[in-house]
Design a protein around this motif. Structure first.
Motif, PDB file in Angstrom:
ATOM      1  N   PHE A  11      14.311  34.914   2.785  1.00 31.45           N
ATOM      2  CA  PHE A  11      15.135  35.942   3.408  1.00 31.45           C
ATOM      3  C   PHE A  11      14.257  36.898   4.194  1.00 31.45           C
ATOM      4  O   PHE A  11      13.056  36.989   3.983  1.00 31.45           O
ATOM      5  CB  PHE A  11      15.955  36.724   2.359  1.00 31.45           C
ATOM      6  N   LYS A  12      14.890  37.630   5.112  1.00 28.46           N
ATOM      7  CA  LYS A  12      14.250  38.708   5.861  1.00 28.46           C
ATOM      8  C   LYS A  12      15.347  39.734   6.151  1.00 28.46           C
ATOM      9  O   LYS A  12      16.285  39.450   6.888  1.00 28.46           O
ATOM     10  CB  LYS A  12      13.649  38.197   7.164  1.00 28.46           C
ATOM     11  N   LEU A  13      15.224  40.907   5.518  1.00 28.81           N
ATOM     12  CA  LEU A  13      16.265  41.927   5.630  1.00 28.81           C
ATOM     13  C   LEU A  13      15.658  43.286   5.952  1.00 28.81           C
ATOM     14  O   LEU A  13      14.527  43.585   5.562  1.00 28.81           O
ATOM     15  CB  LEU A  13      17.041  42.041   4.313  1.00 28.81           C
ATOM     16  N   THR A  14      16.433  44.120   6.622  1.00 26.24           N
ATOM     17  CA  THR A  14      16.026  45.501   6.867  1.00 26.24           C
ATOM     18  C   THR A  14      16.373  46.312   5.631  1.00 26.24           C
ATOM     19  O   THR A  14      17.416  46.110   5.018  1.00 26.24           O
ATOM     20  CB  THR A  14      16.753  46.064   8.100  1.00 26.24           C
ATOM     21  N   ALA A  15      15.483  47.231   5.279  1.00 25.99           N
ATOM     22  CA  ALA A  15      15.675  48.037   4.075  1.00 25.99           C
ATOM     23  C   ALA A  15      15.368  49.496   4.362  1.00 25.99           C
ATOM     24  O   ALA A  15      14.573  49.819   5.252  1.00 25.99           O
ATOM     25  CB  ALA A  15      14.765  47.535   2.961  1.00 25.99           C
ATOM     26  N   VAL A  16      15.982  50.364   3.573  1.00 28.53           N
ATOM     27  CA  VAL A  16      15.564  51.756   3.529  1.00 28.53           C
ATOM     28  C   VAL A  16      14.380  51.789   2.579  1.00 28.53           C
ATOM     29  O   VAL A  16      14.456  51.274   1.454  1.00 28.53           O
ATOM     30  CB  VAL A  16      16.695  52.678   3.016  1.00 28.53           C
ATOM     31  N   LYS A  17      13.271  52.347   3.030  1.00 26.17           N
ATOM     32  CA  LYS A  17      12.068  52.406   2.215  1.00 26.17           C
ATOM     33  C   LYS A  17      12.328  53.173   0.927  1.00 26.17           C
ATOM     34  O   LYS A  17      13.147  54.082   0.883  1.00 26.17           O
ATOM     35  CB  LYS A  17      10.935  53.114   2.969  1.00 26.17           C
ATOM     36  N   GLY A  18      11.575  52.823  -0.089  1.00 23.81           N
ATOM     37  CA  GLY A  18      11.627  53.575  -1.330  1.00 23.81           C
ATOM     38  C   GLY A  18      10.793  54.837  -1.210  1.00 23.81           C
ATOM     39  O   GLY A  18       9.950  54.966  -0.321  1.00 23.81           O
ATOM     40  N   GLY A  19      11.036  55.788  -2.091  1.00 23.06           N
ATOM     41  CA  GLY A  19      10.269  57.030  -2.128  1.00 23.06           C
ATOM     42  C   GLY A  19      10.618  57.961  -0.992  1.00 23.06           C
ATOM     43  O   GLY A  19      11.624  57.792  -0.308  1.00 23.06           O
ATOM     44  N   PRO A  20       9.762  58.968  -0.769  1.00 20.69           N
ATOM     45  CA  PRO A  20      10.046  59.978   0.255  1.00 20.69           C
ATOM     46  C   PRO A  20      10.113  59.412   1.678  1.00 20.69           C
ATOM     47  O   PRO A  20      10.813  59.956   2.524  1.00 20.69           O
ATOM     48  CB  PRO A  20       8.909  60.980   0.135  1.00 20.69           C
ATOM     49  N   ASP A  21       9.409  58.295   1.933  1.00 19.78           N
ATOM     50  CA  ASP A  21       9.453  57.692   3.268  1.00 19.78           C
ATOM     51  C   ASP A  21      10.861  57.218   3.618  1.00 19.78           C
ATOM     52  O   ASP A  21      11.210  57.109   4.785  1.00 19.78           O
ATOM     53  CB  ASP A  21       8.486  56.509   3.373  1.00 19.78           C
ATOM     54  N   ASP A  97      21.658  61.511  -7.201  1.00 20.86           N
ATOM     55  CA  ASP A  97      21.177  60.546  -8.184  1.00 20.86           C
ATOM     56  C   ASP A  97      20.212  59.522  -7.596  1.00 20.86           C
ATOM     57  O   ASP A  97      19.366  58.983  -8.306  1.00 20.86           O
ATOM     58  CB  ASP A  97      22.351  59.804  -8.840  1.00 20.86           C
ATOM     59  N   ILE A  98      20.351  59.223  -6.301  1.00 20.96           N
ATOM     60  CA  ILE A  98      19.494  58.190  -5.692  1.00 20.96           C
ATOM     61  C   ILE A  98      18.626  58.739  -4.557  1.00 20.96           C
ATOM     62  O   ILE A  98      17.912  57.973  -3.902  1.00 20.96           O
ATOM     63  CB  ILE A  98      20.326  56.978  -5.209  1.00 20.96           C
ATOM     64  N   LYS A  99      18.659  60.033  -4.351  1.00 22.78           N
ATOM     65  CA  LYS A  99      17.896  60.643  -3.248  1.00 22.78           C
ATOM     66  C   LYS A  99      16.407  60.304  -3.325  1.00 22.78           C
ATOM     67  O   LYS A  99      15.773  60.029  -2.316  1.00 22.78           O
ATOM     68  CB  LYS A  99      18.102  62.154  -3.230  1.00 22.78           C
ATOM     69  N   THR A 100      15.837  60.303  -4.519  1.00 17.25           N
ATOM     70  CA  THR A 100      14.393  60.053  -4.684  1.00 17.25           C
ATOM     71  C   THR A 100      14.115  58.619  -5.124  1.00 17.25           C
ATOM     72  O   THR A 100      13.062  58.350  -5.720  1.00 17.25           O
ATOM     73  CB  THR A 100      13.798  61.040  -5.709  1.00 17.25           C
ATOM     74  N   LEU A 101      15.003  57.715  -4.852  1.00 19.45           N
ATOM     75  CA  LEU A 101      14.875  56.319  -5.272  1.00 19.45           C
ATOM     76  C   LEU A 101      13.511  55.754  -4.876  1.00 19.45           C
ATOM     77  O   LEU A 101      13.129  55.799  -3.706  1.00 19.45           O
ATOM     78  CB  LEU A 101      16.000  55.497  -4.635  1.00 19.45           C
ATOM     79  N   PRO A 102      12.755  55.197  -5.827  1.00 16.19           N
ATOM     80  CA  PRO A 102      11.397  54.743  -5.523  1.00 16.19           C
ATOM     81  C   PRO A 102      11.277  53.329  -4.954  1.00 16.19           C
ATOM     82  O   PRO A 102      10.200  52.926  -4.540  1.00 16.19           O
ATOM     83  CB  PRO A 102      10.689  54.827  -6.882  1.00 16.19           C
ATOM     84  N   PHE A 103      12.356  52.576  -4.935  1.00 15.35           N
ATOM     85  CA  PHE A 103      12.279  51.202  -4.429  1.00 15.35           C
ATOM     86  C   PHE A 103      13.205  51.036  -3.220  1.00 15.35           C
ATOM     87  O   PHE A 103      14.121  51.829  -3.020  1.00 15.35           O
ATOM     88  CB  PHE A 103      12.629  50.181  -5.528  1.00 15.35           C
TER      89      PHE A 103
END
Length: 191
Positions: A11-21, A97-103
């Motif tokens: 697979f190859k998917l676009t993602a929202v980066k984990g952490g503050p980035d 709840d997910i604002k600081t999600l690390p993954f």
């Protein structure tokens, strides 16, 4: 649905980066994640039905709280739904709840990965609450599936990963630090 022993599909998917980035804004918040990303690591890949719902953020936040535990076991966590990366980003911005999600939150907009894995609910057309544990050789070692209305237990996913990584026989409710079963010893006791 693919199961234990099957190869996890490419697979190859676009993602929202984990952490503050991940909160840097459109254009800076996104990255491409593929089946080649994090080669040689265990992967925890879990799907949820839809963003901006009620059960999903409880599960996502619970996986987030265990992220360092998974990392300590040489595993990466990928969360996936069929919502776009823009919807994922907006949800992270507005949900405490997910604002600081690390993954990373992967966007399977075309439903290619969901379809290849066979995880789409037949009536709703969205992913079931499916969790895969994939080994470093890209082989599925564990699968759990919950219906759309029942959240899963990420702590159990961690326990199963621990058991799989022992490469031994682990009894019911086994937890890290406990002894695995030793069949030879059991036979000797019975004799």
């Amino acid at each position: 649905m693919l199961t234990v022993g099957d190869k996890f599909p490419a697979f190859k998917l676009t993602a929202v980066k984990g952490g503050p980035d991940g909160l840097a804004g459109p254009g800076k918040s996104f990255e491409e994640i593929s089946s080649d990303s994090n080669a040689g690591k265990w992967k925890i890949v879990f799907f949820w039905p839809k963003d901006f719902t009620f059960i999903c953020p409880t599960e996502i936040a619970a996986f987030g709280k265990l992220n360092t535990e998974f990392a300590d076991r040489d595993a990466v966590v990928y969360g996936v739904s069929t919502d776009s990366e823009f919807v994922h980003l907006n949800w992270r911005v507005y949900n405490e709840d997910i604002k600081t999600l690390p993954f990373p939150m992967l966007a399977d907009v075309k439903r290619e990965l969901s379809t290849a894995l066979g995880v789409l609910d037949k009536e709703a057309g969205v992913p079931l609450r499916v969790t895969f544990i994939v080994d470093p050789d890209n082989t599925i070692q564990h699968v759990t599936v919950n219906g759309l209305n029942v959240g899963r237990n990420p702590q159990e996913t961690l326990r199963v990963l621990d058991a799989l990584q022992t490469d031994e026989l682990c009894p019911c409710n086994w937890t890290k630090g406990e002894e695995a079963l030793k069949p030879q010893e059991l036979f000797e006791k019975a004799a």
